[in-house]
Design a protein around this motif. Structure first.
Motif, PDB file in Angstrom:
ATOM      1  N   VAL A  28      -1.972 -10.989  -8.542  1.00  0.00           N
ATOM      2  CA  VAL A  28      -1.068 -10.298  -9.650  1.00  0.00           C
ATOM      3  C   VAL A  28      -0.053 -11.624  -9.825  1.00  0.00           C
ATOM      4  CG1 VAL A  28       0.074  -8.605 -10.774  1.00  0.00           C
ATOM      5  CG2 VAL A  28      -1.425  -8.093  -8.945  1.00  0.00           C
ATOM      6  N   THR A  29      -0.037 -12.028 -11.080  1.00  0.00           N
ATOM      7  CA  THR A  29       1.190 -13.075 -11.352  1.00  0.00           C
ATOM      8  C   THR A  29       2.138 -12.451 -12.485  1.00  0.00           C
ATOM      9  OG1 THR A  29      -0.128 -14.771 -10.723  1.00  0.00           O
ATOM     10  CG2 THR A  29       1.660 -15.268 -12.187  1.00  0.00           C
ATOM     11  N   ASN A  30       3.419 -12.365 -12.230  1.00  0.00           N
ATOM     12  CA  ASN A  30       4.373 -11.886 -13.319  1.00  0.00           C
ATOM     13  C   ASN A  30       4.602 -13.024 -14.305  1.00  0.00           C
ATOM     14  OD1 ASN A  30       6.055 -10.522 -14.684  1.00  0.00           O
ATOM     15  ND2 ASN A  30       7.803 -10.367 -12.908  1.00  0.00           N
ATOM     16  N   LYS A  31       4.354 -12.763 -15.539  1.00  0.00           N
ATOM     17  CA  LYS A  31       4.545 -13.711 -16.548  1.00  0.00           C
ATOM     18  C   LYS A  31       5.842 -13.553 -17.192  1.00  0.00           C
ATOM     19  CE  LYS A  31       0.817 -16.413 -16.198  1.00  0.00           C
ATOM     20  NZ  LYS A  31       0.535 -17.772 -16.003  1.00  0.00           N
ATOM     21  N   ASP A  32       6.433 -12.185 -16.747  1.00  0.00           N
ATOM     22  CA  ASP A  32       7.521 -11.653 -17.423  1.00  0.00           C
ATOM     23  C   ASP A  32       8.747 -12.424 -17.236  1.00  0.00           C
ATOM     24  OD1 ASP A  32       6.111 -10.120 -19.380  1.00  0.00           O
ATOM     25  OD2 ASP A  32       6.630  -8.412 -18.340  1.00  0.00           O
ATOM     26  N   SER A  33       9.830 -12.189 -17.835  1.00  0.00           N
ATOM     27  CA  SER A  33      11.316 -12.849 -17.495  1.00  0.00           C
ATOM     28  C   SER A  33      11.986 -11.800 -16.563  1.00  0.00           C
ATOM     29  CB  SER A  33      12.033 -13.046 -18.671  1.00  0.00           C
ATOM     30  OG  SER A  33      12.372 -11.823 -19.223  1.00  0.00           O
ATOM     31  N   GLU A  34      11.571 -10.727 -16.191  1.00  0.00           N
ATOM     32  CA  GLU A  34      12.177  -9.753 -15.253  1.00  0.00           C
ATOM     33  C   GLU A  34      11.306  -9.477 -14.231  1.00  0.00           C
ATOM     34  OE1 GLU A  34      14.222  -6.405 -17.361  1.00  0.00           O
ATOM     35  OE2 GLU A  34      15.038  -7.867 -18.696  1.00  0.00           O
ATOM     36  N   THR A  35      11.724  -8.903 -13.022  1.00  0.00           N
ATOM     37  CA  THR A  35      10.938  -8.350 -12.116  1.00  0.00           C
ATOM     38  C   THR A  35      10.102  -7.135 -12.693  1.00  0.00           C
ATOM     39  OG1 THR A  35      12.467  -9.108 -10.255  1.00  0.00           O
ATOM     40  CG2 THR A  35      11.047  -7.228  -9.535  1.00  0.00           C
ATOM     41  N   ALA A  36       8.786  -7.072 -12.205  1.00  0.00           N
ATOM     42  CA  ALA A  36       7.951  -6.082 -12.541  1.00  0.00           C
ATOM     43  C   ALA A  36       7.648  -5.199 -11.212  1.00  0.00           C
ATOM     44  CB  ALA A  36       6.759  -6.494 -13.248  1.00  0.00           C
ATOM     45  N   VAL A  37       7.793  -3.911 -11.599  1.00  0.00           N
ATOM     46  CA  VAL A  37       7.593  -2.934 -10.481  1.00  0.00           C
ATOM     47  C   VAL A  37       6.078  -2.450 -10.597  1.00  0.00           C
ATOM     48  CG1 VAL A  37       8.252  -0.891  -9.099  1.00  0.00           C
ATOM     49  CG2 VAL A  37       9.992  -2.665  -9.789  1.00  0.00           C
ATOM     50  N   LEU A  38       5.131  -2.411  -9.831  1.00  0.00           N
ATOM     51  CA  LEU A  38       3.956  -2.023  -9.996  1.00  0.00           C
ATOM     52  C   LEU A  38       3.805  -0.690  -8.961  1.00  0.00           C
ATOM     53  CD1 LEU A  38       1.518  -5.139 -10.080  1.00  0.00           C
ATOM     54  CD2 LEU A  38       2.634  -3.705 -11.958  1.00  0.00           C
ATOM     55  N   ILE A  39       2.968   0.520  -9.348  1.00  0.00           N
ATOM     56  CA  ILE A  39       2.883   1.649  -8.428  1.00  0.00           C
ATOM     57  C   ILE A  39       1.349   1.291  -8.122  1.00  0.00           C
ATOM     58  CG2 ILE A  39       2.883   4.034  -8.195  1.00  0.00           C
ATOM     59  CD1 ILE A  39       4.765   4.181 -10.429  1.00  0.00           C
ATOM     60  N   VAL A  40       1.219   1.014  -6.652  1.00  0.00           N
ATOM     61  CA  VAL A  40      -0.192   0.888  -6.336  1.00  0.00           C
ATOM     62  C   VAL A  40      -0.748   1.926  -5.381  1.00  0.00           C
ATOM     63  CG1 VAL A  40      -1.623  -0.474  -4.997  1.00  0.00           C
ATOM     64  CG2 VAL A  40       0.115  -1.530  -6.198  1.00  0.00           C
ATOM     65  N   VAL A  41      -1.685   2.614  -5.566  1.00  0.00           N
ATOM     66  CA  VAL A  41      -2.357   3.719  -4.926  1.00  0.00           C
ATOM     67  C   VAL A  41      -3.659   3.336  -4.450  1.00  0.00           C
ATOM     68  CG1 VAL A  41      -3.122   6.328  -5.252  1.00  0.00           C
ATOM     69  CG2 VAL A  41      -1.262   5.476  -6.404  1.00  0.00           C
ATOM     70  N   GLU A  42      -3.525   3.329  -3.100  1.00  0.00           N
ATOM     71  CA  GLU A  42      -4.746   2.953  -2.314  1.00  0.00           C
ATOM     72  C   GLU A  42      -5.202   4.248  -1.456  1.00  0.00           C
ATOM     73  OE1 GLU A  42      -5.444  -1.295  -0.978  1.00  0.00           O
ATOM     74  OE2 GLU A  42      -3.476  -1.129  -1.003  1.00  0.00           O
ATOM     75  N   GLY A  43      -6.517   5.040  -1.949  1.00  0.00           N
ATOM     76  CA  GLY A  43      -6.566   6.240  -1.237  1.00  0.00           C
ATOM     77  C   GLY A  43      -5.415   7.006  -1.164  1.00  0.00           C
ATOM     78  N   GLU A  44      -5.038   7.537   0.069  1.00  0.00           N
ATOM     79  CA  GLU A  44      -4.003   8.437  -0.137  1.00  0.00           C
ATOM     80  C   GLU A  44      -2.503   7.721   0.048  1.00  0.00           C
ATOM     81  OE1 GLU A  44      -4.244  11.965   2.393  1.00  0.00           O
ATOM     82  OE2 GLU A  44      -6.503  11.747   2.038  1.00  0.00           O
ATOM     83  N   SER A  45      -2.364   6.338   0.101  1.00  0.00           N
ATOM     84  CA  SER A  45      -1.036   5.752   0.238  1.00  0.00           C
ATOM     85  C   SER A  45      -0.769   5.154  -1.320  1.00  0.00           C
ATOM     86  CB  SER A  45      -1.663   4.528   0.917  1.00  0.00           C
ATOM     87  OG  SER A  45      -0.302   3.547   1.031  1.00  0.00           O
ATOM     88  N   ARG A  46       0.772   5.444  -1.315  1.00  0.00           N
ATOM     89  CA  ARG A  46       1.129   5.194  -2.637  1.00  0.00           C
ATOM     90  C   ARG A  46       2.519   4.370  -2.407  1.00  0.00           C
ATOM     91  NH1 ARG A  46       5.644   6.631  -5.819  1.00  0.00           N
ATOM     92  NH2 ARG A  46       5.178   6.906  -8.058  1.00  0.00           N
ATOM     93  N   VAL A  47       2.539   2.942  -2.997  1.00  0.00           N
ATOM     94  CA  VAL A  47       3.441   2.044  -2.719  1.00  0.00           C
ATOM     95  C   VAL A  47       4.104   1.358  -3.964  1.00  0.00           C
ATOM     96  CG1 VAL A  47       3.936  -0.172  -1.357  1.00  0.00           C
ATOM     97  CG2 VAL A  47       2.298   1.265  -0.604  1.00  0.00           C
ATOM     98  N   GLU A  48       5.202   1.125  -4.230  1.00  0.00           N
ATOM     99  CA  GLU A  48       5.694   0.300  -5.164  1.00  0.00           C
ATOM    100  C   GLU A  48       5.738  -1.146  -4.878  1.00  0.00           C
ATOM    101  OE1 GLU A  48       9.466   2.006  -6.779  1.00  0.00           O
ATOM    102  OE2 GLU A  48       8.584   3.870  -7.287  1.00  0.00           O
ATOM    103  N   VAL A  49       5.396  -2.257  -5.533  1.00  0.00           N
ATOM    104  CA  VAL A  49       5.426  -3.366  -5.324  1.00  0.00           C
ATOM    105  C   VAL A  49       6.078  -4.209  -6.295  1.00  0.00           C
ATOM    106  CG1 VAL A  49       3.874  -5.440  -5.087  1.00  0.00           C
ATOM    107  CG2 VAL A  49       3.031  -3.285  -4.130  1.00  0.00           C
TER     108      VAL A  49
END
Length: 92
Positions: A28-49
């Protein structure tokens, strides 16, 4: 000596497996000018990246669902190249 060789070979095998998993992760490459926060859900795990402007991260080695800053939710298998553009996730 036999135990040492087995331990050494086991370490090489584990390293190879970890490298293979990392190689198949989505990029994943962020082309925006600001930090992007993604919510990633793998199985039962939820993480903000958080991905800084211009930065690239590897996520989802086994597939996952990602919620973009725009609120869009997509499924990834783990081998995609993804860009964040205007808060949206664009799969290449």
């Amino acid at each position: 000596m036999k135990k040492f060789v087995i331990a050494l070979l086991s370490g090489v095998m584990v390293t190879g497996v970890l490298a293979a998993e990392a190689a198949s992760a989505a990029t994943v490459t962020n082309k925006d000018s600001e930090t992007a926060v993604l919510i990633v859900v793998e199985g039962e795990s939820r993480v903000e990246v958080a991905i800084a402007s211009g930065a690239t991260e590897m996520i989802c080695p086994s597939g996952c669902f990602v919620t973009a800053p725009s609120g869009d939710r997509i499924g990834l298998q783990g081998d995609e190249n993804v860009e964040i553009v205007n808060g949206n996730v664009v799969v290449k």
